[in-house]
Design an enzyme around this catalytic site. Structure first.
Site, PDB file in Angstrom:
ATOM      1  N   ASN A 253      49.923  35.564  43.130  1.00  0.00           N
ATOM      2  CA  ASN A 253      48.866  36.104  42.237  1.00  0.00           C
ATOM      3  C   ASN A 253      48.363  37.424  42.419  1.00  0.00           C
ATOM      4  OD1 ASN A 253      46.485  35.692  40.118  1.00  0.00           O
ATOM      5  ND2 ASN A 253      45.360  34.679  41.420  1.00  0.00           N
TER       6      ASN A 253
ATOM      7  N   ASP B 152      50.503  43.099  49.994  1.00  0.00           N
ATOM      8  CA  ASP B 152      49.649  41.947  49.679  1.00  0.00           C
ATOM      9  C   ASP B 152      50.354  40.960  50.479  1.00  0.00           C
ATOM     10  OD1 ASP B 152      47.689  40.236  48.666  1.00  0.00           O
ATOM     11  OD2 ASP B 152      48.808  39.837  46.934  1.00  0.00           O
TER      12      ASP B 152
END
Length: 427
Positions: free
Chosen positions: A277, A304
Site C-alpha cells: 500500500n 518502504d
C-alpha cells in the site's frame, strides 16, 4: 582506531570513475587522496570496487516494539547494512506508538543499544495513529525525532492536518504523509484496474491517493510547512506535486523501487508478496513515476521496507497485511533495471539514494568529505547474483523479487566508522 580503504573507485560524473583512498579515524573521514601513505590499524583493499556514501532510506519499518516476530531493530538494521544503507528512518506504527516523550525516549535507548546503523525515529502526528488527537508536536520535536507522520494511515480530516502543519512549521519540523482518503478506498486490496477486475479482488482507486495530496499541498502553502509525500504511486499524484512545486510550495516526495520497476501486470495470481500500500498501479503510472524522478518532481527513492511473518503473507490478497521488504534488494534491482538498461545514469541513482534525501531533510550525511561521519558503501558493480529471500538478514522474506537475476552488490558497509556489513563474513 584507524581504518584505511585502498584501491577504491570514485564516481566522478555519470559513469566516470577515478581511483582514490580514504582514511577513517575516530569514526570520521580524516583524509581523502589518490594514494595515502598512512599507518592504520586495519587496511582494506577495495579491489577497484566503487566506494560511495552510505545510502539513506527515510522510510522503513522496524516493527519494534510490539512486532518483533516480523522484525527487530537489530535484524532490520543488519538488513539495512547488507543493502548499503547507513542511515534509516523508522516509521512509528509500533506498539506502543512513539507519541509521547516516554515512548520516544525508550525507543531511542533501544536504538542506541541494538542498531547496527544510524536509526532516526519518526514520532506520530496523532495519538496511537488513530487520527483523533494530535500529539504534542512542540514537545516531541525536542526529543530527537526525525519528523512527524502517521504512516500507514492518511490523516482523514483537513482540520487535523492543518493544525499539525501549523505546529510542525513553528518547530521547523517536516510533516511526512501516507496519503489515502479512506472514504474512497472501498475495501480495496490492489490497484483498481484491469488486473483487479480479472482476479476478482476489490480495487483501490488512484484517486484515493492524489485527492489527499491535492488537499495537503494547499494546506502546506498556507502554513509554510515542509510537507513530504510518502511512496508516490500514481500519475495524478505526480502532476499535483509538480504543479505545487511550480507554485513555490514546500513539498517533496519519494518513490519506492517496487513502484518504479513493477506495475499491476506483475500480479498474475493470489500472491500477497505483491500486496503493498499503495498498490502496484498501471503501466502509465509507473512511467510517470520515473519521469517525475528525472524532472525533479519526485526527489529521491525510499524503500518502504515493510517486513511481515510468512504465515501472515500466506493468507492471500484479501487476508494478508500490506507491505514488502526492500532494504537488501534496492540497489541491485535499481542498478540492473534502470542503469544497465540505459534509462538513467549511475550518478543519478546514487544521488537519489544519498545526496537528495540528505538535502531534503537537512541531514549532515550522504557525501564523502573530510571531517564528516564515515558512512560508506562499497559496491561490486560486476557481481551477478540471484535474489534469494532465504539469504535475507531481515526477518521478513516477503518480496516479489525472489529469484530475480541482478547485478551490482554492496560488499562492504561502514557506518560511523565501524564495519556494519562485510560480504565474505556472511556467505
Amino acid at each position: 582506531m584507524k581504518l584505511l580503504l585502498k584501491n577504491a573507485k570514485k564516481l566522478s560524473s555519470a559513469s566516470e570513475t577515478s581511483t582514490y583512498e580514504v582514511l577513517i579515524e575516530d569514526n570520521k573521514i580524516s583524509k581523502i587522496g589518490e594514494s595515502l601513505d598512512e599507518a592504520a590499524d586495519q587496511i582494506i583493499d577495495c579491489q577497484g570496487n566503487l566506494l560511495l556514501p552510505g545510502f539513506i532510506d527515510v522510510h522503513i519499518h522496524l516493527r519494534e516494539p510490539g512486532g518483533e516476530h516480523k522484525e527487530t531493530i537489530k535484524t532490520g538494521t543488519k538488513a539495512a547494512a547488507k543493502g548499503g544503507f547507513t542511515t534509516v528512518c523508522a516509521m512509528p506504527n509500533t506498539n506502543p506508538v512513539p507519541d509521547d516523550t516516554g515512548s520516544v525516549q525508550a525507543l531511542l535507548k533501544k536504538i542506541q543499544t541494538d542498531a547496527e546503523v544510524r536509526v532516526l525515529p519518526y514520532a506520530a502526528i496523532t495519538k496511537g495513529l488513530r487520527g483523533k488527537e494530535l500529539t504534542d508536536i512542540a514537545k516531541l520535536s525536542k526529543e530527537g525525532v526525525f519528523a512527524f507522520t502517521d504512516d500507514g494511515v492518511g490523516i482523514q480530516t483537513a482540520d487535523y492536518m492543518l493544525q499539525a502543519m501549523k505546529k510542525a512549521a513553528a518547530c521547523g519540523m517536516p510533516i511526512v504523509a501516507h496519503c489515502e482518503d479512506n472514504s474512497i478506498v472501498y475495501g480495496g486490496v490492489m490497484h483498481d484496474g484491469e488486473v483487479s477486475e480479472k482476479l476478482g479482488f476489490p480495487g483501490i482507486p488512484s484517486l484515493s491517493e492524489s485527492v489527499q495530496i491535492a488537499r495537503d499541498v494547499l494546506l502546506a502553502e498556507v502554513t509554510g510547512c515542509h510537507y513530504h509525500v510518502c511512496h508516490v504511486s500514481t500519475k495524478e499524484s505526480v502532476r499535483v506535486i509538480r504543479d505545487a512545486k511550480k507554485a513555490g510550495i514546500h513539498v517533496t516526495a519519494e518513490v519506492t523501487p517496487h513502484h518504479l520497476l513493477l506495475d499491476e501486470t506483475a500480479v498474475v495470481e493470489d500472491d500477497a508478496n505483491f500486496k503493498m500500500n499503495p498498490p502496484l498501479r498501471a503501466v502509465a503510472d509507473k512511467e510517470a513515476l520515473l519521469e517525475g524522478l528525472l524532472d525533479g518532481t519526485i526527489d529521491f527513492i525510499a524503500t518502504d521496507h515493510a517486513p511481515h511473518a510468512e504465515d501472515e503473507k500466506a493468507k492471500g490478497f484479501e487476508g494478508a497485511p500490506f507491505g514488502i521488504v526492500g532494504l537488501e534488494t534496492a540497489f541491485p534491482l535499481l542498478y540492473t533495471h534502470l542503469v544497465q538498461t540505459g534509462k538513467i545514469q549511475l550518478d543519478l541513482l546514487v544521488d537519489w539514494l544519498t545526496v537528495r534525501p540528505a538535502e531534503v531533510f537537512n541531514l549532515p550525511y550522504g557525501t564523502i568529505t573530510e571531517g564528516v561521519a564515515a558512512d560508506l558503501t562499497l559496491i561490486d558493480l560486476e557481481k551477478q547474483h540471484k535474489i534469494d529471500k532465504a539469504s535475507f538478514l531481515s526477518k521478513g522474506k516477503n518480496t516479489p523479487f525472489h529469484e530475480w537475476e541482478v547485478q551490482g552488490l554492496p560488499v562492504l558497509t561502514i557506518a560511523e566508522g565501524n564495519i556494519a556489513y562485510k560480504e565474505d563474513e556472511h556467505e
